[in-house]
Design a protein around this motif. Structure first.
Motif, PDB file in Angstrom:
ATOM      1  N   ALA A 114       0.829  -1.205   0.000  1.00  0.00           N
ATOM      2  CA  ALA A 114       0.000   0.000   0.000  1.00  0.00           C
ATOM      3  C   ALA A 114       0.864   1.257   0.000  1.00  0.00           C
ATOM      4  N   LEU A 115       1.936   1.258   0.782  1.00  0.00           N
ATOM      5  CA  LEU A 115       2.836   2.416   0.806  1.00  0.00           C
ATOM      6  C   LEU A 115       3.537   2.599  -0.537  1.00  0.00           C
ATOM      7  N   ALA A 116       3.911   1.495  -1.180  1.00  0.00           N
ATOM      8  CA  ALA A 116       4.564   1.595  -2.485  1.00  0.00           C
ATOM      9  C   ALA A 116       3.643   2.242  -3.510  1.00  0.00           C
ATOM     10  N   SER A 117       2.347   1.989  -3.387  1.00  0.00           N
ATOM     11  CA  SER A 117       1.399   2.539  -4.370  1.00  0.00           C
ATOM     12  C   SER A 117       1.280   4.056  -4.290  1.00  0.00           C
ATOM     13  N   VAL A 118       1.773   4.661  -3.213  1.00  0.00           N
ATOM     14  CA  VAL A 118       1.730   6.129  -3.092  1.00  0.00           C
ATOM     15  C   VAL A 118       3.133   6.700  -2.972  1.00  0.00           C
ATOM     16  N   THR A 119       4.140   5.952  -3.437  1.00  0.00           N
ATOM     17  CA  THR A 119       5.535   6.394  -3.334  1.00  0.00           C
ATOM     18  C   THR A 119       6.179   6.366  -4.708  1.00  0.00           C
ATOM     19  N   TYR A 136      -1.409  -3.877 -13.626  1.00  0.00           N
ATOM     20  CA  TYR A 136      -0.003  -4.223 -13.795  1.00  0.00           C
ATOM     21  C   TYR A 136       0.788  -4.038 -12.498  1.00  0.00           C
ATOM     22  N   ARG A 137       0.269  -3.238 -11.584  1.00  0.00           N
ATOM     23  CA  ARG A 137       0.935  -2.942 -10.300  1.00  0.00           C
ATOM     24  C   ARG A 137       2.371  -2.450 -10.491  1.00  0.00           C
ATOM     25  N   ASN A 138       2.592  -1.617 -11.488  1.00  0.00           N
ATOM     26  CA  ASN A 138       3.954  -1.187 -11.783  1.00  0.00           C
ATOM     27  C   ASN A 138       4.165   0.319 -11.662  1.00  0.00           C
ATOM     28  N   ALA A 139       3.241   1.025 -11.014  1.00  0.00           N
ATOM     29  CA  ALA A 139       3.394   2.473 -10.877  1.00  0.00           C
ATOM     30  C   ALA A 139       2.661   2.960  -9.639  1.00  0.00           C
ATOM     31  N   ALA A 140       3.075   4.126  -9.165  1.00  0.00           N
ATOM     32  CA  ALA A 140       2.399   4.754  -8.035  1.00  0.00           C
ATOM     33  C   ALA A 140       1.170   5.502  -8.530  1.00  0.00           C
ATOM     34  N   VAL A 141       0.248   5.782  -7.617  1.00  0.00           N
ATOM     35  CA  VAL A 141      -1.019   6.393  -7.988  1.00  0.00           C
ATOM     36  C   VAL A 141      -0.837   7.809  -8.525  1.00  0.00           C
ATOM     37  N   GLN A 142       0.240   8.478  -8.136  1.00  0.00           N
ATOM     38  CA  GLN A 142       0.436   9.857  -8.587  1.00  0.00           C
ATOM     39  C   GLN A 142       0.561   9.957 -10.103  1.00  0.00           C
ATOM     40  N   GLY A 143       0.992   8.884 -10.742  1.00  0.00           N
ATOM     41  CA  GLY A 143       1.141   8.911 -12.192  1.00  0.00           C
ATOM     42  C   GLY A 143      -0.168   8.780 -12.941  1.00  0.00           C
ATOM     43  N   GLY A 156      -3.088  10.456 -11.913  1.00  0.00           N
ATOM     44  CA  GLY A 156      -3.939  11.607 -11.669  1.00  0.00           C
ATOM     45  C   GLY A 156      -5.054  11.348 -10.683  1.00  0.00           C
ATOM     46  N   ALA A 157      -5.125  10.171 -10.113  1.00  0.00           N
ATOM     47  CA  ALA A 157      -6.152   9.834  -9.127  1.00  0.00           C
ATOM     48  C   ALA A 157      -5.719  10.338  -7.754  1.00  0.00           C
ATOM     49  N   PRO A 158      -6.660  10.517  -6.822  1.00  0.00           N
ATOM     50  CA  PRO A 158      -6.296  10.957  -5.464  1.00  0.00           C
ATOM     51  C   PRO A 158      -5.397   9.945  -4.776  1.00  0.00           C
ATOM     52  N   TRP A 159      -4.561  10.423  -3.863  1.00  0.00           N
ATOM     53  CA  TRP A 159      -3.545   9.568  -3.261  1.00  0.00           C
ATOM     54  C   TRP A 159      -4.149   8.375  -2.525  1.00  0.00           C
ATOM     55  N   TRP A 160      -5.308   8.599  -1.883  1.00  0.00           N
ATOM     56  CA  TRP A 160      -5.887   7.530  -1.079  1.00  0.00           C
ATOM     57  C   TRP A 160      -6.374   6.351  -1.931  1.00  0.00           C
ATOM     58  N   SER A 161      -6.569   6.581  -3.221  1.00  0.00           N
ATOM     59  CA  SER A 161      -7.039   5.486  -4.074  1.00  0.00           C
ATOM     60  C   SER A 161      -5.952   4.421  -4.267  1.00  0.00           C
ATOM     61  N   GLY A 162      -4.673   4.785  -4.055  1.00  0.00           N
ATOM     62  CA  GLY A 162      -3.602   3.807  -4.195  1.00  0.00           C
ATOM     63  C   GLY A 162      -3.722   2.672  -3.192  1.00  0.00           C
ATOM     64  N   PRO A 163      -3.707   2.982  -1.868  1.00  0.00           N
ATOM     65  CA  PRO A 163      -3.872   1.900  -0.889  1.00  0.00           C
ATOM     66  C   PRO A 163      -5.207   1.164  -1.019  1.00  0.00           C
ATOM     67  N   VAL A 164      -6.289   1.907  -1.328  1.00  0.00           N
ATOM     68  CA  VAL A 164      -7.599   1.265  -1.437  1.00  0.00           C
ATOM     69  C   VAL A 164      -7.600   0.243  -2.567  1.00  0.00           C
ATOM     70  N   LEU A 165      -7.117   0.654  -3.733  1.00  0.00           N
ATOM     71  CA  LEU A 165      -7.122  -0.270  -4.874  1.00  0.00           C
ATOM     72  C   LEU A 165      -6.097  -1.397  -4.692  1.00  0.00           C
ATOM     73  N   THR A 166      -4.995  -1.105  -4.005  1.00  0.00           N
ATOM     74  CA  THR A 166      -4.017  -2.164  -3.733  1.00  0.00           C
ATOM     75  C   THR A 166      -4.648  -3.280  -2.905  1.00  0.00           C
ATOM     76  N   LEU A 167      -5.345  -2.893  -1.838  1.00  0.00           N
ATOM     77  CA  LEU A 167      -5.992  -3.895  -0.989  1.00  0.00           C
ATOM     78  C   LEU A 167      -7.146  -4.574  -1.717  1.00  0.00           C
ATOM     79  N   ALA A 168      -7.904  -3.783  -2.508  1.00  0.00           N
ATOM     80  CA  ALA A 168      -9.034  -4.365  -3.235  1.00  0.00           C
ATOM     81  C   ALA A 168      -8.555  -5.364  -4.285  1.00  0.00           C
ATOM     82  N   LEU A 169      -7.498  -5.009  -5.013  1.00  0.00           N
ATOM     83  CA  LEU A 169      -6.972  -5.923  -6.029  1.00  0.00           C
ATOM     84  C   LEU A 169      -6.395  -7.179  -5.388  1.00  0.00           C
ATOM     85  N   PHE A 170      -5.764  -7.018  -4.223  1.00  0.00           N
ATOM     86  CA  PHE A 170      -5.243  -8.200  -3.547  1.00  0.00           C
ATOM     87  C   PHE A 170      -6.384  -9.131  -3.137  1.00  0.00           C
TER      88      PHE A 170
END
Length: 398
Positions: free
Chosen positions: A160-165, A231-238, A240-254
């Motif tokens: 989850a942290l990687a998805s926003v880093t 693909y799980r190969n990029a952070a959410v900042q790339g 244009g989505a809000p930062w919180w969507s990274g951890p949410v989608l990471t957990l949801a996809l898992f």
């Protein structure tokens, strides 16, 4: 099992029990073969996604679980990994060396077929070689996950942290390494009874509506969600989505990956099939089919209008599955074993502990053989010795 109690009248000494032979589990070989076929099919579908909602729906559902399933199996068979010389050697020859060899090979292939100026970059894995980088890192960290108390929650937190880093960067494709890490750790914590649980008939039946629901959700997501999330190969900042969507989608996809992977395992046959033996060669199919996909991309083969028709899509699917199957066969393994699974004994120091164990084993074997020889000799002496004069029937040695 050899019994130590022999039937009456049998004068032969019992032979020592032979060590049990380690047989491969047909279920896992079947699962690996089917997973690698799905990987090849997915790479073929990835070339014809533009404007094709049906193929993209199947592609998204497939990408939700096919690599997670393969990674879970890799984690499961990494449970015994430690930093002993034997296993470190196997990690180098089975993962690091093939990565270096095929990174050079893919770069040369691109130079010949598309870009003569293509650079060599050992830190930027080409195409599907990211998995070897990830497997190398994951296995090195295995002792950590087997030591901490809550390995899976910690791995999920890291993903989850990687998805926003975004500063993680692309070196060794670390975003994928970290975001797929929970799947590997899940494999480490699973036990045989967990696989038996998902292979029950009730789970197999339940998986049908679950997969149907996944297809509906996949169809719905096509115009509403970027394919890059799978693909799980990029952070959410790339994105244009809000930062919180990274951890949410990471957990949801898992969570979705775990559910669909369980459905996949539920339908994997547990008995030997015609393709079971191919499960031992999946790394060959994985590493080699990428050359054909890339060649088709460089030459524009995937731009053929026939592939936009339903018959063309079906034909491409069958072709992808067939090619991967052929690349997993024994003849291919025999030809390329020296680069995919090299022994490289010349490159490693001999393990002193292994040498001592070998000497001890030889000493034990020699002592056992000598004892058996003495036992047989003593038995022959007793059989040929004269009876005692007191008529007691006792035999004395001379």
């Amino acid at each position: 099992m050899t019994s130590s109690l022999l039937p009456h009248g049998d004068r032969k000494s019992p032979s020592p029990p032979s060590p049990p032979s380690r047989q491969r589990d047909a279920f896992f070989d079947n699962a690996k073969y089917l997973a690698i076929v799905l990987v090849g099919v997915g790479h073929a579908w990835g070339q014809i996604l533009d404007g094709n909602r049906t193929v993209e729906t199947l592609y998204r559902v497939l990408y939700t679980f096919h690599m997670p399933a393969f990674i879970v199996i890799s984690g499961y068979f990494s449970r015994s990994f430690d930093l002993s010389p034997k296993r470190v050697k196997r990690l180098i020859t089975g993962v690091a060396v093939p990565y270096l060899v095929f990174e050079v090979a893919y770069t040369l292939h691109r130079r010949v077929s598309e870009d003569p100026q293509s650079d060599f970059s050992l830190l930027d894995p080409t195409y599907l070689l990211w998995f070897l980088c990830a497997l190398f890192v994951w296995r090195l960290t295995t002792p950590i996950w087997q030591t901490v108390r809550w390995p899976l929650p910690i791995a999920l937190g890291i993903a989850a942290l990687a998805s926003v880093t975004p500063s993680v960067g692309n070196d060794l494709n670390m975003q994928r390494v970290l975001q797929f890490l929970p799947c590997f750790v899940l494999g480490l914590v699973l036990r045989p009874e967990h696989f038996q649980l998902v292979r029950r008939r009730s789970v197999r039946i339940l998986s049908v509506p679950v997969v149907a629901a996944a297809l509906v959700i996949g169809w719905w997501s096509v115009p509403r969600m970027e394919t890059g999330w799978f693909y799980r190969n990029a952070a959410v900042q790339g994105t244009g989505a809000p930062w919180w969507s990274g951890p949410v989608l990471t957990l949801a996809l898992f969570g979705c990956s775990v559910v669909l992977t369980a459905c996949f395992f539920a339908w994997v046959p547990g008995r030997r099939m015609w393709f079971t033996a191919l499960g031992a060669g999946t790394i060959y199919g994985y590493l080699l089919h990428g050359f054909l996909v890339k060649e088709g991309l460089y030459t524009g083969w995937f731009q053929h209008s026939f592939l936009d028709t339903p018959l063309g899509e079906i034909g491409l699917t069958v072709l992808g599955a067939t090619v991967v199957t052929l690349l997993c066969t024994k003849p291919v393994q025999r030809v390329l074993r020296y680069v995919v699974e090299p022994r490289m004994d010349w490159a490693f120091k001999r393990d002193p502990g292994a040498a001592a164990r070998d000497r001890a084993q030889r000493d034990r074997s020699g002592a056992t053989s000598e004892a058996r020889s003495e036992t047989r000799s003593g038995a022959r002496d007793r059989e040929t010795a004269p009876a005692a004069p007191n008529g007691s029937g006792e035999k004395v040695s001379v």
